[in-house]
Design a protein around this motif. Structure first.
Motif, PDB file in Angstrom:
ATOM      1  N   ASP A 144     -12.577  -5.367   7.340  1.00  0.00           N
ATOM      2  CA  ASP A 144     -11.972  -5.954   6.137  1.00  0.00           C
ATOM      3  C   ASP A 144     -12.468  -7.377   5.906  1.00  0.00           C
ATOM      4  OD1 ASP A 144     -10.556  -3.710   5.489  1.00  0.00           O
ATOM      5  OD2 ASP A 144      -8.622  -4.431   6.221  1.00  0.00           O
ATOM      6  N   ARG A 145     -12.723  -8.102   6.987  1.00  0.00           N
ATOM      7  CA  ARG A 145     -13.217  -9.476   6.869  1.00  0.00           C
ATOM      8  C   ARG A 145     -14.712  -9.542   6.568  1.00  0.00           C
ATOM      9  NH1 ARG A 145     -11.036 -13.724   9.940  1.00  0.00           N
ATOM     10  NH2 ARG A 145     -13.097 -13.975  10.873  1.00  0.00           N
TER      11      ARG A 145
ATOM     12  N   HIS B  25     -11.031  -2.249  12.250  1.00  0.00           N
ATOM     13  CA  HIS B  25     -10.554  -2.244  10.861  1.00  0.00           C
ATOM     14  C   HIS B  25     -10.428  -3.674  10.341  1.00  0.00           C
ATOM     15  CE1 HIS B  25      -7.174  -0.828   7.884  1.00  0.00           C
ATOM     16  NE2 HIS B  25      -8.210  -1.362   7.272  1.00  0.00           N
ATOM     17  N   ARG B  26      -9.834  -4.529  11.145  1.00  0.00           N
ATOM     18  CA  ARG B  26      -9.628  -5.906  10.703  1.00  0.00           C
ATOM     19  C   ARG B  26     -10.962  -6.632  10.543  1.00  0.00           C
ATOM     20  NH1 ARG B  26      -4.278  -7.545  14.306  1.00  0.00           N
ATOM     21  NH2 ARG B  26      -2.920  -5.996  13.374  1.00  0.00           N
TER      22      ARG B  26
ATOM     23  N   HIS C  16     -19.798  -8.599   1.043  1.00  0.00           N
ATOM     24  CA  HIS C  16     -19.689  -9.414   2.252  1.00  0.00           C
ATOM     25  C   HIS C  16     -21.012  -9.915   2.808  1.00  0.00           C
ATOM     26  CE1 HIS C  16     -15.388  -8.777   2.781  1.00  0.00           C
ATOM     27  NE2 HIS C  16     -15.572  -7.502   2.475  1.00  0.00           N
TER      28      HIS C  16
ATOM     29  N   ARG D  15       0.819  -1.202   0.000  1.00  0.00           N
ATOM     30  CA  ARG D  15       0.000   0.000   0.000  1.00  0.00           C
ATOM     31  C   ARG D  15       0.860   1.263   0.000  1.00  0.00           C
ATOM     32  NH1 ARG D  15      -5.388  -1.354   3.602  1.00  0.00           N
ATOM     33  NH2 ARG D  15      -6.002  -3.161   2.401  1.00  0.00           N
TER      34      ARG D  15
ATOM     35  N   ALA E 298      -8.941   2.940   6.963  1.00  0.00           N
ATOM     36  CA  ALA E 298      -9.598   1.746   6.440  1.00  0.00           C
ATOM     37  C   ALA E 298     -10.186   2.028   5.068  1.00  0.00           C
ATOM     38  CB  ALA E 298     -10.704   1.295   7.398  1.00  0.00           C
ATOM     39  N   HIS E 299      -9.851   1.183   4.104  1.00  0.00           N
ATOM     40  CA  HIS E 299     -10.449   1.307   2.780  1.00  0.00           C
ATOM     41  C   HIS E 299     -11.839   0.688   2.778  1.00  0.00           C
ATOM     42  CE1 HIS E 299      -6.169   1.770   1.721  1.00  0.00           C
ATOM     43  NE2 HIS E 299      -6.624   2.509   0.722  1.00  0.00           N
TER      44      HIS E 299
ATOM     45  N   HIS F 224     -19.192  -2.641  -0.498  1.00  0.00           N
ATOM     46  CA  HIS F 224     -18.680  -3.482   0.583  1.00  0.00           C
ATOM     47  C   HIS F 224     -19.788  -4.400   1.100  1.00  0.00           C
ATOM     48  CE1 HIS F 224     -17.676  -4.354   4.853  1.00  0.00           C
ATOM     49  NE2 HIS F 224     -16.423  -4.426   4.406  1.00  0.00           N
TER      50      HIS F 224
ATOM     51  N   TYR G 209     -13.121  -0.297   0.081  1.00  0.00           N
ATOM     52  CA  TYR G 209     -13.086  -1.097  -1.132  1.00  0.00           C
ATOM     53  C   TYR G 209     -11.831  -1.947  -1.093  1.00  0.00           C
ATOM     54  CZ  TYR G 209      -9.864   2.671  -2.224  1.00  0.00           C
ATOM     55  OH  TYR G 209      -8.841   3.579  -2.158  1.00  0.00           O
ATOM     56  N   SER G 210     -11.669  -2.817  -2.051  1.00  0.00           N
ATOM     57  CA  SER G 210     -10.490  -3.666  -2.106  1.00  0.00           C
ATOM     58  C   SER G 210      -9.321  -2.894  -2.706  1.00  0.00           C
ATOM     59  CB  SER G 210     -10.763  -4.918  -2.949  1.00  0.00           C
ATOM     60  OG  SER G 210      -9.557  -5.642  -3.147  1.00  0.00           O
ATOM     61  N   TYR G 211      -8.367  -2.518  -1.882  1.00  0.00           N
ATOM     62  CA  TYR G 211      -7.185  -1.821  -2.385  1.00  0.00           C
ATOM     63  C   TYR G 211      -6.397  -2.732  -3.333  1.00  0.00           C
ATOM     64  CZ  TYR G 211      -2.740   0.623  -2.550  1.00  0.00           C
ATOM     65  OH  TYR G 211      -1.607   1.249  -2.973  1.00  0.00           O
TER      66      TYR G 211
END
Length: 322
Positions: A260-261, A256-257, A312, A200, A232-233, A308, A235-237
């Protein structure tokens, strides 16, 4: 040191102020990861299971054991002296001209630049991070290195001597914890692994812009110390490879984690927080269910949040409901 035994390193971590070869610095987060590239001395000598001690030239920051190293490729801008072509130049914060070259002792306002493709490395060491509370000063740390006069950002450290220095500073318990962490890391698959996502590049600048625009506010929990917040993005960086300022929010590291999940998401219809059912059993997370965001969203944010959610939550009407 016996063949195959873990090595120990003193690593300089001062964020974008850490310059090497006249570049723009590195994206470091001392208690989680450390970044470098193949142009740095000892770049390929660092391995999983090695012990690392991070400092900022003035004092120790903390120590850990490397649990993984991600590798990738990136392009970076290199700066050179206009007079001798050397790379050992430094930016001056308050003086003019802006640059000084150490070898030829010349100063200049604009440096020569070129773009170079570099192999990048990023350690992961958050699992065993120990904050050492600046208990050892810079002079002490330099003396503990294999080569005390070394100027390298990553320099070999005499680990036994470092442990004794910690004991003398009243941190014997931390010495024992680092020994346990070393044994744990040695059981992991060794070496580097190719990163599954793009490195990144520019992440630290992305975070700074979000802090300037949104203030030190976790989008899920509200006002928070800036040091606890990550960019935190939404979207998928890895897919886009770009930082969109309207595609990011500030979140605490644990949130954040989970975001992302997809364990935490934002319902695009109500702009409220949605937890997967297993998170509702945790008292520290359950109160977030159905809570409105603490950050005002722009139209761009809403678009990314929708994507997002679609990524998910395949069954959005029942997501987060036990």
């Amino acid at each position: 040191m016996a063949e195959g035994s873990p090595k120990a390193w003193l690593m300089l971590a001062v964020g974008t102020d850490r310059q090497h070869g006249g570049n723009d610095g590195y994206d470091d987060d001392p208690d989680a990861h450390y970044s470098w590239d193949h142009t740095v001395a000892n770049a390929r000598a660092v391995a999983v299971g090695d012990r690392i001690v991070l400092w900022d030239k003035k004092a120790v920051i903390g120590a850990s054991v490397i649990q993984g190293i991600e590798t990738g490729w990136a392009e970076k801008i290199l700066y050179r002296c206009r007079h001798c072509g050397g790379a050992n130049i430094k930016r001056r914060r308050q003086e003019a001209p802006r640059f000084r070259c150490t070898p030829c002792d010349r100063t200049f306002e604009e440096a020569l630049t070129r773009v170079e493709r570099v192999e990048t490395f990023r350690s992961r060491h958050d699992a065993n991070w120990l904050d050492l509370g600046r208990c050892l000063d810079g002079d002490t740390l330099r003396a503990l290195c294999v080569s005390p006069r070394s100027q390298h950002s990553m320099r070999p450290l005499r680990w036994d001597a470092f442990g004794k220095a910690l004991d003398q500073a009243g941190r014997a318990r931390d010495t024992a914890r680092l020994s346990e962490a070393t044994a744990w890391a040695q059981s992991l698959p060794g070496g580097h692994r190719q990163a599954r996502v793009r490195v990144r590049v520019g992440q630290s600048g992305f975070r700074r812009r979000l802090l300037a625009a949104l203030g030190p506010v976790c989008a899920f929990t509200g006002s928070s110390p800036a040091a606890a917040l990550e960019a935190a993005h939404l979207y998928s960086y890895a897919t886009l490879g770009q930082h969109h300022d309207d595609g990011g929010l500030l979140l605490r590291r644990d949130l954040h984690r989970l975001f992302d999940r997809g364990d935490i998401a934002v319902d695009p219809a109500t702009l409220t927080i949605s937890l997967r059912s297993d998170l509702l059993t945790y008292p520290s997370y359950a109160p977030l269910q159905g809570k409105p965001l603490a950050t005002k969203l722009e139209s761009g944010h809403r678009s990314w949040i929708q994507k997002h959610w679609e990524q998910h939550r395949l069954t959005p009407l029942t997501a987060g409901i036990p």
